[in-house]
Design an enzyme around this catalytic site. Structure first.
Site, PDB file in Angstrom:
ATOM      1  N   LYS A   1      -0.093   4.364  -0.189  1.00 49.92           N
ATOM      2  CA  LYS A   1      -0.709   5.518   0.460  1.00 49.92           C
ATOM      3  C   LYS A   1      -0.321   6.651  -0.452  1.00 49.92           C
ATOM      4  CE  LYS A   1       0.039   3.171   4.827  1.00 49.92           C
ATOM      5  NZ  LYS A   1       0.328   3.212   6.344  1.00 49.92           N
TER       6      LYS A   1
ATOM      7  N   ASN B   1       0.900  -1.333   0.238  1.00 56.49           N
ATOM      8  CA  ASN B   1       0.151  -0.065  -0.037  1.00 56.49           C
ATOM      9  C   ASN B   1       0.980   1.272   0.107  1.00 56.49           C
ATOM     10  OD1 ASN B   1      -1.718   2.121   0.551  1.00 56.49           O
ATOM     11  ND2 ASN B   1      -2.276   1.551   2.338  1.00 56.49           N
TER      12      ASN B   1
ATOM     13  N   GLU C   1      -4.592  -5.038  10.719  1.00 54.40           N
ATOM     14  CA  GLU C   1      -3.611  -4.168  10.993  1.00 54.40           C
ATOM     15  C   GLU C   1      -3.809  -3.265  12.374  1.00 54.40           C
ATOM     16  OE1 GLU C   1      -1.813  -2.431   6.738  1.00 54.40           O
ATOM     17  OE2 GLU C   1      -3.778  -1.378   7.406  1.00 54.40           O
TER      18      GLU C   1
ATOM     19  N   HIS D   1      -9.196   0.609   5.610  1.00 48.17           N
ATOM     20  CA  HIS D   1      -7.893   1.222   6.109  1.00 48.17           C
ATOM     21  C   HIS D   1      -7.971   2.128   7.092  1.00 48.17           C
ATOM     22  CE1 HIS D   1      -3.824   2.127   6.836  1.00 48.17           C
ATOM     23  NE2 HIS D   1      -3.378   1.321   6.151  1.00 48.17           N
TER      24      HIS D   1
ATOM     25  N   SER E   1       4.137  -2.399  10.276  1.00 50.35           N
ATOM     26  CA  SER E   1       5.560  -2.628  10.338  1.00 50.35           C
ATOM     27  C   SER E   1       6.080  -3.738   9.894  1.00 50.35           C
ATOM     28  CB  SER E   1       5.919  -2.190  11.909  1.00 50.35           C
ATOM     29  OG  SER E   1       5.564  -0.746  12.252  1.00 50.35           O
TER      30      SER E   1
END
Length: 256
Positions: free
Chosen positions: A14, A12, A169, A99, A214
């Site tokens: 972003k 992703n 996540e 998300h 992470s």
């Protein structure tokens, strides 16, 4: 890992990436060619401005290209929005919905995320539905309650193993450098597997559950070896081809 489930390594990007970044996508598309691609799927979700040209770059590669969000409606007076049909028209194959940054920055609810996933399915896209708890929710012992609520509210009834991927996540781990322990991840993923199987039966048993938060080359093998972890949703580490491919190639050892 889940037996007989093909893992997915997804990136992703972003709000990062310009035309200069296409070299990284090209390098990733070349790097995922080979025998491993028959066992592991790969995906990059660049900003919408790069979607069409990225799909063209990857025309002869097993690398999928997807989008980071879509509107819940197919068309209409929604200035600045992008529909699932528009993503499909650019040859995108996946779209991320729900998300945590969308949930937080744009106050997206489980109901809205579900509507976006339904729109994705209608456009024949695979919806990557994101769920996860905040630091305060984890400290308060609410992790499993939050996951249960978000799964029930965000995943539509028409979901199956082909059109839906779940991405766990933990909000407190995204972009912070802090990673849950393997035990934390195993507990969350086992719980989600139980919930998905209870609701969707055999489809839920093989629905992919990615871990995100992470993920980097140094911890990829450990995280992706955890039971019920069927790949990764990668943030910053997906911007560099070398880092993304190092994470992807961790499966060469895991599956050996």
């Amino acid at each position: 890992m889940t037996p007989n489930v093909r893992p997915l390594v997804a990136g992703n990007w972003k709000m990062n990436g310009t035309r200069d970044s296409l070299d990284q996508i090209k390098a990733i598309s070349e790097g995922v060619k080979g025998d491993l691609s028959e066992k592991v799927e790969s995906l990059i979700c660049p900003p919408a401005t790069l979607l069409y040209v990225a799909t063209a770059l990857c025309e002869d590669s097993p690398l999928w290209i997807g989008a980071q969000d879509c509107h819940q409606n197919a068309a209409g007076a929604h200035t600045g929005e992008i529909s699932a049909d528009m993503i499909a028209d650019c040859f995108g194959t996946h779209v991320i919905v729900g998300h945590s940054e969308r949930r937080t920055d744009h106050a997206e609810t489980d109901h809205l995320v579900r509507a976006k996933a339904i729109a994705a399915h209608a456009a024949e896209l695979t919806a990557i539905v994101c769920i996860g708890e905040t630091a305060d929710e984890r400290k308060g012992g609410q992790t499993l309650d939050i996951l249960k609520r978000q799964l029930a509210g965000s995943v539509p009834d028409g979901a199956d193993a082909e059109n839906t991927v779940i991405a766990y996540e933990p909000v407190w781990a995204i972009g912070t450098g802090v990673t849950p322990t393997s035990e934390n991840v195993a507990e969350a993923h086992a719980f989600m597997r139980t919930e998905l199987t209870r609701r969707f039966g055999a489809e839920g048993a093989k629905m992919r559950i990615l871990y995100g938060g992470s993920v980097k080359p140094s911890n990829a093998k450990e995280l992706m070896s955890v039971e019920n972890v069927d790949g990764a949703l990668i943030g910053g580490a997906s911007l560099k081809a070398s880092d993304f491919l190092a994470i992807y190639n961790a499966y060469a050892e895991i599956l050996a």
